[in-house]
Motif scaffolding. Structure first.
Motif, mmCIF file in Angstrom:
data_model
loop_
_atom_site.group_PDB
_atom_site.id
_atom_site.type_symbol
_atom_site.label_atom_id
_atom_site.label_comp_id
_atom_site.label_asym_id
_atom_site.label_seq_id
_atom_site.Cartn_x
_atom_site.Cartn_y
_atom_site.Cartn_z
ATOM 1 N N LYS A 1 0.294 -14.500 -9.009
ATOM 2 C CA LYS A 1 1.221 -13.383 -9.172
ATOM 3 C C LYS A 1 2.535 -13.614 -8.428
ATOM 4 O O LYS A 1 3.612 -13.282 -8.938
ATOM 5 C CB LYS A 1 0.560 -12.096 -8.679
ATOM 6 C CG LYS A 1 -0.608 -11.650 -9.521
ATOM 7 C CD LYS A 1 -0.185 -11.199 -10.909
ATOM 8 C CE LYS A 1 0.541 -9.889 -10.890
ATOM 9 N NZ LYS A 1 0.804 -9.359 -12.263
ATOM 10 N N SER B 1 -10.689 -5.240 -6.548
ATOM 11 C CA SER B 1 -9.787 -4.635 -7.520
ATOM 12 C C SER B 1 -8.650 -3.909 -6.835
ATOM 13 O O SER B 1 -7.477 -4.029 -7.235
ATOM 14 C CB SER B 1 -10.571 -3.665 -8.416
ATOM 15 O OG SER B 1 -9.703 -3.025 -9.324
ATOM 16 N N LYS B 2 -8.960 -3.184 -5.773
ATOM 17 C CA LYS B 2 -7.920 -2.477 -5.026
ATOM 18 C C LYS B 2 -6.960 -3.457 -4.375
ATOM 19 O O LYS B 2 -5.740 -3.241 -4.387
ATOM 20 C CB LYS B 2 -8.551 -1.577 -3.966
ATOM 21 C CG LYS B 2 -7.533 -0.810 -3.137
ATOM 22 C CD LYS B 2 -8.205 0.068 -2.092
ATOM 23 C CE LYS B 2 -7.157 0.803 -1.251
ATOM 24 N NZ LYS B 2 -7.781 1.659 -0.218
ATOM 25 N N ASP C 1 0.035 -6.213 -6.616
ATOM 26 C CA ASP C 1 0.983 -5.864 -7.669
ATOM 27 C C ASP C 1 2.036 -4.884 -7.156
ATOM 28 O O ASP C 1 3.236 -5.036 -7.427
ATOM 29 C CB ASP C 1 0.238 -5.241 -8.855
ATOM 30 C CG ASP C 1 -0.725 -6.206 -9.521
ATOM 31 O OD1 ASP C 1 -0.586 -7.424 -9.306
ATOM 32 O OD2 ASP C 1 -1.620 -5.733 -10.249
ATOM 33 N N GLN C 2 1.575 -3.857 -6.426
ATOM 34 C CA GLN C 2 2.512 -2.866 -5.882
ATOM 35 C C GLN C 2 3.456 -3.496 -4.867
ATOM 36 O O GLN C 2 4.659 -3.210 -4.848
ATOM 37 C CB GLN C 2 1.724 -1.716 -5.250
ATOM 38 C CG GLN C 2 2.586 -0.703 -4.490
ATOM 39 C CD GLN C 2 2.676 -1.019 -3.000
ATOM 40 O OE1 GLN C 2 1.683 -1.390 -2.369
ATOM 41 N NE2 GLN C 2 3.873 -0.886 -2.431
ATOM 42 N N ASP D 1 0.828 -1.196 0.000
ATOM 43 C CA ASP D 1 0.000 0.000 0.000
ATOM 44 C C ASP D 1 0.872 1.259 0.000
ATOM 45 O O ASP D 1 2.104 1.194 0.090
ATOM 46 C CB ASP D 1 -0.983 0.001 1.166
ATOM 47 C CG ASP D 1 -2.345 0.587 0.762
ATOM 48 O OD1 ASP D 1 -2.389 1.375 -0.192
ATOM 49 O OD2 ASP D 1 -3.344 0.239 1.403
ATOM 50 N N LYS E 1 -6.127 -6.413 -5.357
ATOM 51 C CA LYS E 1 -5.236 -6.978 -6.373
ATOM 52 C C LYS E 1 -4.178 -5.969 -6.794
ATOM 53 O O LYS E 1 -3.016 -6.341 -7.022
ATOM 54 C CB LYS E 1 -6.052 -7.453 -7.571
ATOM 55 C CG LYS E 1 -6.890 -8.699 -7.292
ATOM 56 C CD LYS E 1 -7.662 -9.148 -8.524
ATOM 57 C CE LYS E 1 -8.430 -10.432 -8.248
ATOM 58 N NZ LYS E 1 -9.218 -10.892 -9.436
ATOM 59 N N SER E 2 -4.555 -4.709 -6.877
ATOM 60 C CA SER E 2 -3.566 -3.697 -7.253
ATOM 61 C C SER E 2 -2.513 -3.522 -6.167
ATOM 62 O O SER E 2 -1.339 -3.280 -6.462
ATOM 63 C CB SER E 2 -4.254 -2.358 -7.551
ATOM 64 O OG SER E 2 -4.781 -1.775 -6.379
#
Length: 452
Positions: A365, A311-312, A318-319, A273, A314-315
């Motif tokens: 991922k 969605s958040k 990724d971050q 985050d 998952k993002s």
């Protein structure tokens, strides 16, 4: 030409390893495939110096502790079930402080209130020697894992954390006070298991926090929300503990000279985050310990994300992966996420479908980025472990398919025997040379590799 055994993930134990040819940390992380935590078992403890209930109300046998948090006595059948499902690594969290030299005689019952007096740690310290009966039980559980051909991670667990029983604190002054005891525990563990092969890994400590019990980054819980002096001391302490751990284990020799060792960031923080500029500080400030051998160290973090907004979530994954690669992998060691799950209803109820989608995405991922994962404790819980059975079959399937694909684990579970020539060419069962072997783990020129 000699025959070599080929096994997929669950059957690696048949490959005999000695210290001189231990696989590298990168190889180990890949070969672990996907992992699970045997949580709330050997890590159970009273957790409050003002209510040392296990010490007062039980006979303090290993089984008293093992079952005190609602789990059952671990049996080999549970580990076999995990292996058959496609998990190839088990993290075994262990809390050591109740099983050393403290007598807990200072804990008395106040009959008028039916409460307990505090444990007087100053006059009844934990000492430095691990009880033989506890070490024997830990040894048995480790053997359950190793005998299935799985990887086992053994650690120091709730000796860290936010409970007031935690004695390993991320501050330079506390490191100086506890260094000898910390090193004594690891010397005993390392000596106990020094002859084990590469399937056993040691993890130096779990979620170590500063004296303010700051999560997310050091000094977060101070009145100002960040204190550079306290934070710096905490990160320095983490690196000191990590170096002590590596030095002590290596000094015991034998297979420990090249055993893969795991060091954890401050609080096991993952840098996930972006709501604070300090979230990546535990990654930035984590050093790779100096080591007598190359390529046998692993970094560890933990991850528990809110999945209300899928969605958040998952993002953020990724971050997080980008941060792990930028700040840890770039320092020359692979990463495992030693615990992961969600902070939203444990994935039940309204957000169940989010949990299943998130779990598969998380594993896909991380695998794609060569990061190992160990799901925290669920899947088989409480009495379900006695059967044994999965009480979250849908979640188990999401995790397994995230790693192995839609067909799951059983589709590639085909043990076979291969031969290789002196030049490293691989031959299949009928003697035909092949450069494109089926999926699985092979040996070529004495080195393991994975064909995907």
């Amino acid at each position: 030409m000699k025959k070599l055994l080929f096994f997929v993930c669950g059957l690696l134990a048949c490959i005999n390893s000695k210290g001189a040819d231990f696989e590298t940390a990168n190889e180990a992380v890949k070969n672990m495939c996907v992992g699970w935590n045997l949580g709330n078992t050997l890590d159970s403890n009273s957790g409050d110096i003002n209510n040392m209930w296990i010490e007062y109300w039980s006979n303090r046998t290993p089984s008293d502790y093992e079952t005190s948090w609602g789990q059952v006595i671990t049996k080999p059948e549970l580990i076999k079930m995990m292996k058959d499902a496609g998990f190839n690594a088990i993290r075994v969290p262990v809390t050591w402080y109740p099983h050393m030299e403290a007598t807990f005689n200072s804990v008395k019952l106040i009959s008028s209130t039916n409460t307990l007096t505090p444990w007087d740690r100053a006059n009844d310290p934990i000492g430095t020697k691990i009880q033989e009966s506890w070490m024997q039980r830990v040894h048995e559980v480790v053997d359950y894992v190793i005998s299935q051909g799985m990887y086992c991670i053994l650690n120091i667990h709730h000796d860290t954390g936010s409970a007031n029983t935690a004695w390993l604190i991320a501050s330079e002054s506390d490191y100086a006070k506890q260094k000898d005891c910390f090193e004594a525990i690891w010397q005993q563990i390392a000596e106990e298991f020094k002859d084990y092969d590469e399937h056993l890994l040691f993890e130096g400590y779990n979620e170590m926090l500063d004296s303010y019990h700051s999560w997310n980054y050091a000094s977060m819980a101070t009145p100002s929300g960040y204190d550079n002096t306290i934070a710096t001391a905490a990160y320095n302490a983490i690196n000191n503990y990590a170096q002590s751990f590596v030095d002590v284990v290596r000094a015991t020799g034998g297979n420990n000279s090249q055993r893969n060792l795991i060091v954890t960031t401050y609080g096991a923080c993952s840098g996930a985050d972006t709501w604070s500029p300090h979230l990546q500080d535990p990654l930035r400030n984590m050093k790779r310990p100096s080591d007598k051998v190359e390529n046998h160290l692993i970094f560890e973090v933990h991850s528990y994300l809110d999945i209300k907004d899928l969605s958040k979530a998952k993002s953020i994954v990724d971050q997080m992966i980008l941060s792990l690669k930028s700040y840890l992998v770039a320092k020359g060691a692979p990463v495992i996420i030693g615990e992961w799950g969600t902070s939203t209803e444990n994935g039940y109820g309204l957000y169940r479908q989010n949990m299943l989608s998130f779990a598969r995405y998380f594993v896909e991922k991380t695998k794609a980025n060569d990061i190992g994962t160990f799901y925290w404790m669920g899947l088989s819980d409480g009495e379900h472990r006695s059967v044994p059975e999965f009480n979250q079959l849908d979640l188990k399937d999401a995790i397994i398919k995230g790693y192995y694909g839609d067909q799951g684990y059983t589709a590639i579970r085909r043990p076979s025997t291969y031969q290789q020539s002196a030049n490293g060419t691989i031959y299949n069962l009928n003697g035909t040379p092949t450069s494109q072997p089926d999926k699985g783990i092979y040996i070529q020129n004495g080195k393991k590799f994975i064909a995907k």
